[in-house]
Motif scaffolding. Structure first.
Motif, short mmCIF file in Angstrom:
data_model
loop_
_atom_site.label_atom_id
_atom_site.label_comp_id
_atom_site.label_asym_id
_atom_site.label_seq_id
_atom_site.Cartn_x
_atom_site.Cartn_y
_atom_site.Cartn_z
N ALA A 53 -3.30 0.86 -1.70
CA ALA A 53 -2.01 0.28 -2.35
C ALA A 53 -1.24 1.40 -3.14
N HIS A 54 -1.87 2.27 -3.84
CA HIS A 54 -1.42 3.34 -4.56
C HIS A 54 -1.03 4.35 -3.84
N GLY A 55 -1.87 4.85 -2.57
CA GLY A 55 -1.35 5.64 -1.76
C GLY A 55 -0.01 5.22 -1.18
N LEU A 56 0.11 4.16 -0.94
CA LEU A 56 1.25 3.66 -0.31
C LEU A 56 2.51 3.68 -1.36
N TRP A 67 -2.06 9.28 9.06
CA TRP A 67 -2.47 10.62 8.40
C TRP A 67 -1.50 11.08 7.17
N GLN A 68 -0.07 10.20 7.00
CA GLN A 68 0.52 10.52 5.86
C GLN A 68 -0.04 9.74 4.83
N LEU A 69 -0.58 8.61 5.07
CA LEU A 69 -1.18 7.77 4.18
C LEU A 69 -2.56 8.44 3.69
N LEU A 70 -3.25 8.91 4.27
CA LEU A 70 -4.53 9.80 4.00
C LEU A 70 -4.33 10.70 2.93
N GLU A 71 -3.06 11.46 3.19
CA GLU A 71 -2.88 12.47 2.39
C GLU A 71 -2.58 12.09 0.77
N GLN A 72 -2.00 10.84 0.68
CA GLN A 72 -1.58 10.48 -0.64
C GLN A 72 -2.65 9.64 -1.12
N ILE A 73 -3.69 8.94 -0.38
CA ILE A 73 -4.89 8.30 -0.88
C ILE A 73 -5.88 9.50 -1.75
N ARG A 74 -5.78 10.51 -1.03
CA ARG A 74 -6.65 11.80 -1.62
C ARG A 74 -6.23 12.17 -2.88
N LYS A 75 -4.90 11.90 -3.31
CA LYS A 75 -4.31 12.28 -4.36
C LYS A 75 -4.11 11.37 -5.58
N VAL A 76 -4.75 10.12 -5.29
CA VAL A 76 -4.54 8.96 -6.27
C VAL A 76 -5.42 9.43 -7.39
N ASN A 77 -4.89 8.62 -8.49
CA ASN A 77 -5.68 9.05 -9.65
C ASN A 77 -4.75 7.85 -10.77
N PHE A 78 -5.53 6.71 -10.78
CA PHE A 78 -5.11 5.50 -11.46
C PHE A 78 -6.12 4.95 -12.30
N LEU A 79 -5.90 4.22 -13.08
CA LEU A 79 -6.59 3.25 -14.04
C LEU A 79 -6.75 1.69 -13.60
N LEU A 80 -7.81 1.27 -13.20
CA LEU A 80 -8.14 -0.20 -12.63
C LEU A 80 -8.95 -0.92 -13.52
N HIS A 81 -8.50 -1.76 -14.38
CA HIS A 81 -9.24 -2.16 -15.38
C HIS A 81 -10.11 -1.36 -16.22
N LYS A 82 -9.39 -0.26 -16.66
CA LYS A 82 -10.15 0.58 -17.63
C LYS A 82 -11.18 1.54 -16.78
N ASP A 83 -11.06 1.76 -15.50
CA ASP A 83 -11.52 2.73 -14.75
C ASP A 83 -10.99 3.28 -13.77
N THR A 84 -11.16 4.63 -14.07
CA THR A 84 -10.46 5.65 -13.17
C THR A 84 -10.50 5.83 -11.84
N VAL A 85 -9.78 5.55 -10.96
CA VAL A 85 -9.95 5.61 -9.62
C VAL A 85 -9.38 7.06 -9.02
#
Length: 841
Positions: A397-400, A419-437
């Motif tokens: 979802a964050h990649g999208l 393949w476009q979505l794959l590029e963005q998923i590799r770059k995600v960096n977010f907090l999910l319930h105080k957990d860094t993904v």
């Protein structure tokens, strides 16, 4: 053919949605699909694999009685919950909805079939192999799952040509992180590389170096065992026994009996079980049947906190269980979501028509039949895995969100290629319930492990968190006081082949394993470096060590110093001798014309006294730290001075004997001897011979200061190199020859007139000289310590004092105490008495 034509023609693979199953017999549940603007696929093991072997190309029907998998059910619901949560929120994907197609992948065939359905063109049941797949639009933009390494490898290989993102929640094998083979694979579970490193650190923290390893059949267990064995070997841990639990194993069968029997014979206290939870249960049921107890079991993450294992009857007696587990996190609201699902009206399953997009294995009758009292328990293990599936959904979802430009408040709703979505998923960096993904370059999630211990308190095991493991680099933090060991007094069990050696003892390997060894003490002069326990290292040149040492000590530098007691005694004696020699020279000078001085040699006495003084001065070079000047002068000055004295003594004794006994018999020779200054010529030639020997000695075998490391292991003896040189031995031998000559001449004159008879005193002094040097060389042959120069000085001082006392002291006595004997009349009377005695004989 033109490139556009290649795009359109290509090779087509047509797949019927009802492949291997007639359409009228295939049912589907609405819970497995949800329409949306962008579709995600989920692969979950809602049922266990069929144990039989397929003999026709059919897809395994997963929805079978008594094969329901509660753990897979929680993963299934976690994905549904995550997508529903995202669709109900306007923060992440506003004005865009996510849909899903979920599949039950209970077997390899079901997994392949589900993957092919995912790859089929959107709105069709065909997969097109195009020359340019970058504009290929499969049914799903991304896939969540599957669970095992084997299934994930198959799915990743099929999706990789199209670069469809595949995010697994449980496949942890290191091989899946190789981007050259699986470029679109990512995972929210840590790689087994970190799990293996954590296990090895756990073993090291308790000093367990003698272990057994058991793995499960398949990539997860076999690759894990291989990696663990390699890493353990690098850290000095020995694997005494290893084996693989086959897929076909059953509790207590012949194969499992063999594994348990060899495990018992391996004499290892610690057993690492790197296994899937299904085969781990078979293994521990066999362990309980064989009554194998008092072990420490190290669990891999797949079964470390699984109730499927902890509920094995009788397992509480196997010993202590420690494990590496996925960090325990909660999916807020998942339990309530599952409860609401149970209570909801789900309707009846519908048939799969030829025109629909449904597939086989999208049905779970048990899921629909649950009641609030019968629903699967959401334990810690399932919750941790469910969180990984939930986290994977949010990663997509964050990649999208990034790809559709949703940060502006509205998403673009453009066509998205995988393949476009794959590029963005590799770059995600977010907090999910105080957990860094976020993901690293290998597509691995940057998370950690919990270190757990099974705690038997009451009717079932509790999983107590005793520590954690984080990276990079891998670091272990354990609270050992939280562990309840199975042994007496809660002592940490030992698992070694050989006990640690005492300090300073090296390990000599006995047998095949380096953990099995004998302890051998290091020899003197060597030490055991803790960085290499298998070989003793020699100490440095300036160091020493006793036998069985772990360190070297600085050697003590020793030499005959000026301030030692023995040095003071010898210096005082030598100085006294010099004073006596000087005093005698003055006394003789004062009484130079008296008969006693004339009979002693007259002016030749001063030459003799000077040579004694020169030899005595050379003795001062034996004290203090040796230097080049002292090494050059001390022995050579002594040897030359004493040679001159002996030459004078020899010629003096010879001349008296010749005058009284042979002058009348050979008057011609006597006249020639006197006219040609024979005595002086002999002294000069003899002295020059010794001088030539000494100069040759100093030039060819130059005495140099040296640091002797061989005499004593703990000492550095400072000395000169003259002791064993040919020059020293030649000079000493020459002085010995002169001593024998002087002794012979003195002995021949034993019957001369009393005032000229020096045989007794000279003989005594020469005997003292012989005894002194014999004693010195005897001592030097058995003692090479710092006081050897003192022994040398003592021998030299005895020789010089003996020569001085034997020749000059009697004459000093006559001059000082018996002046009546120091007269011409007395000497003439003595000669007349000698003549009458000779005439009468």
């Amino acid at each position: 053919m033109s490139l556009p034509a290649a795009h359109l023609v290509g090779l087509q693979l047509s797949l019927s949605c009802c492949w291997a199953l007639s359409c009228h017999s295939t049912e589907t549940s609405a819970d497995f699909s949800l329409p949306g603007d962008y579709l995600l696929a989920g692969l979950f093991p809602l049922h266990s694999d069929c144990p039989g072997v397929r003999h026709r190309p059919t897809v395994t029907l997963c929805d079978r009685p008594d094969s329901f998998n509660g753990h897979g059910y929680h993963l299934f619901q976690a994905m549904r919950f995550g997508i529903e949560e995202i669709n109900n929120s306007t923060a992440l994907l506003p004005n865009v909805t996510l849909g899903y197609q979920l599949y039950d992948v209970c077997s390899e065939s079901a997994n392949v079939y589900a993957t092919l359905n995912v790859l089929s063109l959107l709105g069709t049941h065909h997969i097109e192999i195009r020359a340019d797949p970058s504009h290929y639009s499969p049914a799903a933009l991304a896939v969540i799952g599957p669970d095992t390494t084997n299934h994930a490898a198959t799915t990743a290989a099929l999706l990789s040509p199209f670069l469809v993102p595949l995010i697994s929640y449980e496949a942890s094998s290191v091989t899946l992180g190789v981007k050259r083979h699986y470029p679109s694979f990512l995972r929210t579970i840590p790689s087994d590389k970190h799990q293996v490193e954590t296990m090895v650190l756990l073993l090291q923290s308790f000093g367990w170096v003698w272990i057994s390893v058991v793995g499960s059949d398949g990539d997860y267990g076999q690759l894990g065992v291989q990696a663990l064995e390699e890493r353990a070997a690098q850290q000095g841990i020995c694997v005494a026994f290893k084996d693989i639990i086959p897929f076909s194993a059953r509790p207590g069968d012949e194969r499992m009996q063999g594994i348990v029997h060899h495990l018992a014979r391996a004499r290892t206290t610690v057993v690492v079980v790197f296994s899937s939870r299904q085969l781990a249960r078979v293994f521990f049921e066999s362990v309980v049947l064989a009554n194998l107890t008092a072990k420490v079991w190290i669990a891999s993450e797949d079964w470390a906190i699984s109730r499927h294992i902890s509920n094995v009857p009788g397992i509480q007696g196997i010993g202590t269980v420690l494990g590496v587990a996925i960090q325990q996190r909660l999916v807020p609201g998942l339990k309530e979501f599952e409860e609401a699902y149970v209570q909801a009206d789900k309707g009846a399953p519908g048939p799969c028509s030829r025109t629909s997009e449904c597939s086989s294995n999208q049905l779970c009758r048990e899921c629909r039949a649950f009641t609030a009292e019968q629903m699967p328990t959401l334990g810690a293990f399932s919750m941790s895995s469910a969180y990984n599936a939930y986290r994977a959904v949010y990663a997509v979802a964050h990649g999208l969100h990034r790809l559709l430009g949703c940060a502006s408040g509205a998403c673009s709703r453009d066509r998205v290629y995988p393949w476009q979505l794959l590029e963005q998923i590799r770059k995600v960096n977010f907090l999910l319930h105080k957990d860094t993904v976020r993901f690293n370059d290998n597509g691995d999630a940057l998370s950690g492990y919990d270190i757990i211990a099974w705690d038997w308190s009451g009717p079932k095991w509790n999983f107590r968190v005793i520590g954690s493991s984080m990276w990079p680099p891998v670091q272990l933090d354990i609270n050992k006081t939280k562990i309840r060991w199975h042994g007496k007094d809660n002592q940490v069990p030992k698992s070694v082949c050989s006990s640690d050696c005492l300090e300073g003892h090296q390990r000599v390997i006995s047998g095949f394993y380096h953990c099995c060894f004998e302890c051998v003490p290091c020899e003197a002069g060597s030490f055991l470096n803790k960085s290499d326990l298998h070989s003793c290292q020699p100490c440095g040149k300036e160091e020493w060590a006793p036998a069985g040492s772990e360190t070297c000590f600085p050697r003590t530098v020793v030499f005959l110093t000026w301030h030692e007691t023995i040095s003071w005694v010898l210096l005082a004696a030598n100085t006294l001798l010099l004073l006596l020699v000087t005093g005698t020279a003055g006394l003789f000078a004062w009484h130079l014309d008296t008969p006693v001085v004339k009979s002693a040699g007259g002016r030749l006495c001063f030459f003799m006294l000077g040579s004694l003084a020169g030899g005595s001065c050379g003795l001062y070079g034996f004290f203090g730290e040796p230097t080049l000047p002292t090494c050059l002068l001390r022995q050579s000055l002594l040897a030359l001075g004493f040679a001159i004295f002996l030459s004078c003594l020899t010629i003096r004794s010879f001349q008296l004997v010749f005058i009284f006994k042979f002058s009348a018999k050979v008057p011609t020779f006597y006249r020639a001897w006197v006219q040609n200054h024979g005595p002086g010529l002999f002294v000069v030639i003899s002295s020059m011979a010794q001088l030539l020997i000494c100069l040759t000695w100093l030039a060819v075998w130059t005495p140099l200061p040296t640091r002797d490391y061989q005499r004593f292991p703990q000492l550095v003896v400072l000395d000169c190199t003259e002791a064993n040189s040919p020059g020293f031995m030649l000079a000493f031998a020459y002085n010995g020859l002169l001593s024998v000559s002087a002794f012979a001449c003195s002995y021949l004159g034993k019957d001369l007139p009393e005032n000229y008879n020096e045989a007794k005193c000279v003989t005594f002094s020469l005997l003292l000289n012989f005894v002194s040097w014999i004693a010195f060389f005897t001592t030097a042959s058995v003692y090479q310590g710092k006081y050897l120069p003192a022994v040398n000085v003592l021998a030299a001082l005895s020789s010089l004092s003996g020569g001085f006392g034997g020749y000059f002291l009697p004459k000093c006595y006559v001059i000082l105490c018996r002046p009546d004997l120091n007269s011409t009349e007395h000497f003439q009377a003595s000669i007349q008495e000698y003549t009458r005695r000779c005439g009468s004989t």
